[in-house]
Scaffold this motif. Structure first.
Motif, PDB file in Angstrom:
ATOM      1  N   ALA A 140       8.328  14.660   9.448  1.00 36.32           N
ATOM      2  CA  ALA A 140       7.783  13.674  10.391  1.00 36.32           C
ATOM      3  C   ALA A 140       6.286  13.896  10.615  1.00 36.32           C
ATOM      4  N   PHE A 141       5.901  15.190  10.651  1.00 42.01           N
ATOM      5  CA  PHE A 141       4.481  15.493  10.862  1.00 42.01           C
ATOM      6  C   PHE A 141       3.641  14.948   9.711  1.00 42.01           C
ATOM      7  N   PHE A 142       4.081  15.199   8.480  1.00 39.75           N
ATOM      8  CA  PHE A 142       3.315  14.745   7.325  1.00 39.75           C
ATOM      9  C   PHE A 142       3.326  13.225   7.207  1.00 39.75           C
ATOM     10  N   LEU A 143       4.457  12.624   7.545  1.00 36.42           N
ATOM     11  CA  LEU A 143       4.483  11.160   7.534  1.00 36.42           C
ATOM     12  C   LEU A 143       3.510  10.591   8.560  1.00 36.42           C
ATOM     13  N   GLY A 144       3.476  11.206   9.742  1.00 37.55           N
ATOM     14  CA  GLY A 144       2.532  10.758  10.764  1.00 37.55           C
ATOM     15  C   GLY A 144       1.095  10.956  10.336  1.00 37.55           C
ATOM     16  N   PHE A 145       0.823  12.090   9.658  1.00 40.77           N
ATOM     17  CA  PHE A 145      -0.536  12.351   9.186  1.00 40.77           C
ATOM     18  C   PHE A 145      -0.956  11.319   8.144  1.00 40.77           C
ATOM     19  N   VAL A 146      -0.062  11.036   7.193  1.00 36.34           N
ATOM     20  CA  VAL A 146      -0.368  10.038   6.164  1.00 36.34           C
ATOM     21  C   VAL A 146      -0.546   8.665   6.792  1.00 36.34           C
ATOM     22  N   PHE A 147       0.309   8.360   7.783  1.00 33.88           N
ATOM     23  CA  PHE A 147       0.198   7.066   8.454  1.00 33.88           C
ATOM     24  C   PHE A 147      -1.140   6.944   9.189  1.00 33.88           C
ATOM     25  N   ALA A 148      -1.559   8.025   9.883  1.00 34.51           N
ATOM     26  CA  ALA A 148      -2.830   7.990  10.617  1.00 34.51           C
ATOM     27  C   ALA A 148      -4.005   7.806   9.671  1.00 34.51           C
ATOM     28  N   VAL A 149      -3.975   8.522   8.528  1.00 31.27           N
ATOM     29  CA  VAL A 149      -5.059   8.363   7.546  1.00 31.27           C
ATOM     30  C   VAL A 149      -5.082   6.941   7.008  1.00 31.27           C
ATOM     31  N   GLY A 150      -3.878   6.385   6.753  1.00 30.53           N
ATOM     32  CA  GLY A 150      -3.817   5.012   6.256  1.00 30.53           C
ATOM     33  C   GLY A 150      -4.342   4.008   7.265  1.00 30.53           C
ATOM     34  N   VAL A 151      -4.004   4.218   8.555  1.00 31.19           N
ATOM     35  CA  VAL A 151      -4.496   3.307   9.600  1.00 31.19           C
ATOM     36  C   VAL A 151      -6.008   3.373   9.704  1.00 31.19           C
ATOM     37  N   LEU A 152      -6.562   4.595   9.683  1.00 26.32           N
ATOM     38  CA  LEU A 152      -8.016   4.736   9.742  1.00 26.32           C
ATOM     39  C   LEU A 152      -8.685   4.080   8.540  1.00 26.32           C
ATOM     40  N   PHE A 153      -8.056   4.205   7.380  1.00 24.69           N
ATOM     41  CA  PHE A 153      -8.621   3.579   6.178  1.00 24.69           C
ATOM     42  C   PHE A 153      -8.634   2.054   6.316  1.00 24.69           C
ATOM     43  N   LEU A 154      -7.535   1.489   6.856  1.00 19.61           N
ATOM     44  CA  LEU A 154      -7.483   0.040   7.032  1.00 19.61           C
ATOM     45  C   LEU A 154      -8.465  -0.424   8.098  1.00 19.61           C
ATOM     46  N   LEU A 155      -8.557   0.338   9.190  1.00 22.85           N
ATOM     47  CA  LEU A 155      -9.476  -0.056  10.265  1.00 22.85           C
ATOM     48  C   LEU A 155     -10.929   0.028   9.825  1.00 22.85           C
ATOM     49  N   SER A 156     -11.239   0.985   8.953  1.00 21.86           N
ATOM     50  CA  SER A 156     -12.628   1.139   8.520  1.00 21.86           C
ATOM     51  C   SER A 156     -13.082  -0.019   7.644  1.00 21.86           C
ATOM     52  N   GLY A 157     -12.169  -0.833   7.162  1.00 18.21           N
ATOM     53  CA  GLY A 157     -12.533  -1.979   6.327  1.00 18.21           C
ATOM     54  C   GLY A 157     -12.705  -3.264   7.101  1.00 18.21           C
ATOM     55  N   ARG A 158     -12.765  -3.160   8.439  1.00 12.37           N
ATOM     56  CA  ARG A 158     -12.907  -4.359   9.273  1.00 12.37           C
ATOM     57  C   ARG A 158     -14.029  -4.178  10.298  1.00 12.37           C
ATOM     58  N   ILE A 159     -14.451  -5.305  10.853  1.00 13.44           N
ATOM     59  CA  ILE A 159     -15.515  -5.303  11.858  1.00 13.44           C
ATOM     60  C   ILE A 159     -14.881  -5.299  13.246  1.00 13.44           C
ATOM     61  N   TRP A 160     -15.244  -4.285  14.052  1.00 13.59           N
ATOM     62  CA  TRP A 160     -14.674  -4.179  15.389  1.00 13.59           C
ATOM     63  C   TRP A 160     -15.729  -4.319  16.489  1.00 13.59           C
ATOM     64  N   ASN A 161     -16.959  -4.456  16.114  1.00 15.74           N
ATOM     65  CA  ASN A 161     -18.010  -4.598  17.125  1.00 15.74           C
ATOM     66  C   ASN A 161     -19.113  -5.490  16.573  1.00 15.74           C
TER      67      ASN A 161
END
Length: 410
Positions: free
Chosen positions: A89-110
């Protein structure tokens, strides 16, 4: 930087024992194996730190020198993963967090706008939203040059726009200037200056056009004060040509403004009781999570909100803040006559301040304050001087038939 490298790829602390340790160290140097934190213990053994990569190169050297090696400590990311390999579960959460950050970094938030004065930031943001440029839009779908061109086209008074992306921010730098020449040419269309209120003209400065009134005259709403036409006369004072111009003048009229205001003597006042309670909230996009009591009647809510930044230019779509609720109660009170007069005078003063902000000059104040058993009434008139004149179309007439020289010049 070196410490970060060792933490990522892993390192071990070992103890070296044997009679040919010096030869072992020389072979390590000649083989390009790096030794860190080499120390000698009280027992005469050597302790050193090797990277995981270099550690696996030591086997041939150990055989040659008959040096025995004992691992004391293991550190770094590879060993951390090995120790926690059962925690899926820890590694899945870590991979999920990295994936979310990668997706968020490809968008404009400000979307940050600077340099605008005449056009407010919410107004420009609304325009961009209508064009599909919103918070959360993919960075690869943004054309900065196209955005700059759209803003310049929509707002003619903006002379220069720079659009660029930094991290997850879209930065718009705006420079406002004079209106384009085509708009100035449109403003030069012939027009009259017409009174938009009734009063006595106290000052009149005509720059372009023919004045039809003079100071001291009384005008009514709709009267043409300055004609947007120049009449050219010959020696016989006959008009031989019309030239239509854009009327331009500063005209001030004096007139009376009626004033009436009622102030009830009995009023309700909000009084803070001193009770406070605090809470916390977290926002992730459209989702809102609050920790604390809900807002109730009899409490005033104040909130302080902050956005979360991963880096200076990486704004995440997460916000958090604090909630402060203050209890209050409504108390009924009654003005005394002196308090009512003072309050009515303050209200009149604020009204006069608003008039002054609009460029209105107050010559006389003929307002009286009267108090009965229930109400404080302010009534009367203010004698004011303010600018008048609106642009209205000029009626174009045919050119006169008179000669340039007239009958005296024949």
């Amino acid at each position: 930087m070196e410490r970060l490298f060792y933490d990522l790829w892993g390192y071990v602390r070992v103890s070296l024992q044997g009679g040919q340790t010096e030869r072992f160290l020389n072979l390590c140097k000649s083989s390009g194996i790096r030794i860190r934190q080499l120390t000698r213990t009280k027992e005469g053994n050597l302790e050193a730190v090797f990277s995981v990569k270099d550690f696996f190169k030591l086997r041939p050297l150990l055989r040659k020198t008959k040096v025995h090696i004992h691992i004391l400590e293991k550190h770094g990311l590879p060993f951390f993963f090995w120790r926690n390999k059962k925690r899926k579960a820890f590694f899945l959460g870590f991979v999920f967090a990295v994936g979310v950050l990668f997706l968020l970094s490809g968008r404009i938030w400000n979307i940050h706008i600077e340099g605008n004065v005449a056009n407010s930031t919410p107004e420009i943001l609304t325009f961009l939203q209508e064009k599909g440029i919103t918070h959360g839009i993919a960075k690869n779908s943004i054309d900065c040059s196209q955005i700059a061109a759209m803003i310049r086209k929509e707002y003619p008074q903006i002379t220069w726009v720079s659009a660029r992306m930094e991290g997850t921010r879209l930065l718009l730098t705006i420079q406002e200037g004079t209106k384009p020449q085509e708009l100035l040419d449109q403003e030069e269309e012939p027009c009259n200056i017409t009174a938009d209120q009734e009063g006595t003209i106290v000052k009149m400065i005509t720059r372009r056009g023919t004045p039809l009134f003079k100071p001291g005259d009384t005008c009514r709403k709709g009267d043409v004060l300055v004609l947007g036409r120049l009449d050219y006369r010959n020696d016989s004072q006959e008009v031989y040509r019309y030239e239509y111009v854009h009327g331009d003048a500063d005209i001030y009229v004096q007139h009376e403004l009626s004033y009436y205001h009622e102030l009830p003597l009995t009023y309700e006042e909000t009084v803070m009781t001193g009770k406070k309670r605090r809470g916390f909230f977290f926002k992730a996009g459209p989702w809102y999570l609050q920790f604390g009591k809900k807002q109730e009647d009899g409490w005033i809510r104040l909130t302080e909100e902050k956005q979360i930044y991963l880096t200076e230019t990486f704004a995440l779509p997460f916000r958090f803040g604090w909630i402060t609720d203050q209890a209050f109660q409504i108390e009924k009170k009654t003005y005394t006559k002196e308090e009512a007069r003072k309050k009515a005078a303050e209200i009149l003063y604020l009204y006069e301040e608003k008039l002054i902000e609009k460029g209105v000059q107050i010559s006389e104040n003929n307002v009286k304050i009267e108090i009965d058993h229930m109400t404080c009434i302010s009534r009367g008139t203010l004698l004011v001087v303010e600018k008048t004149g609106i642009e209205t179309p000029v009626q174009i007439q045919e050119q006169p038939q008179a000669d340039l020289l007239g009958s005296d010049g024949q």
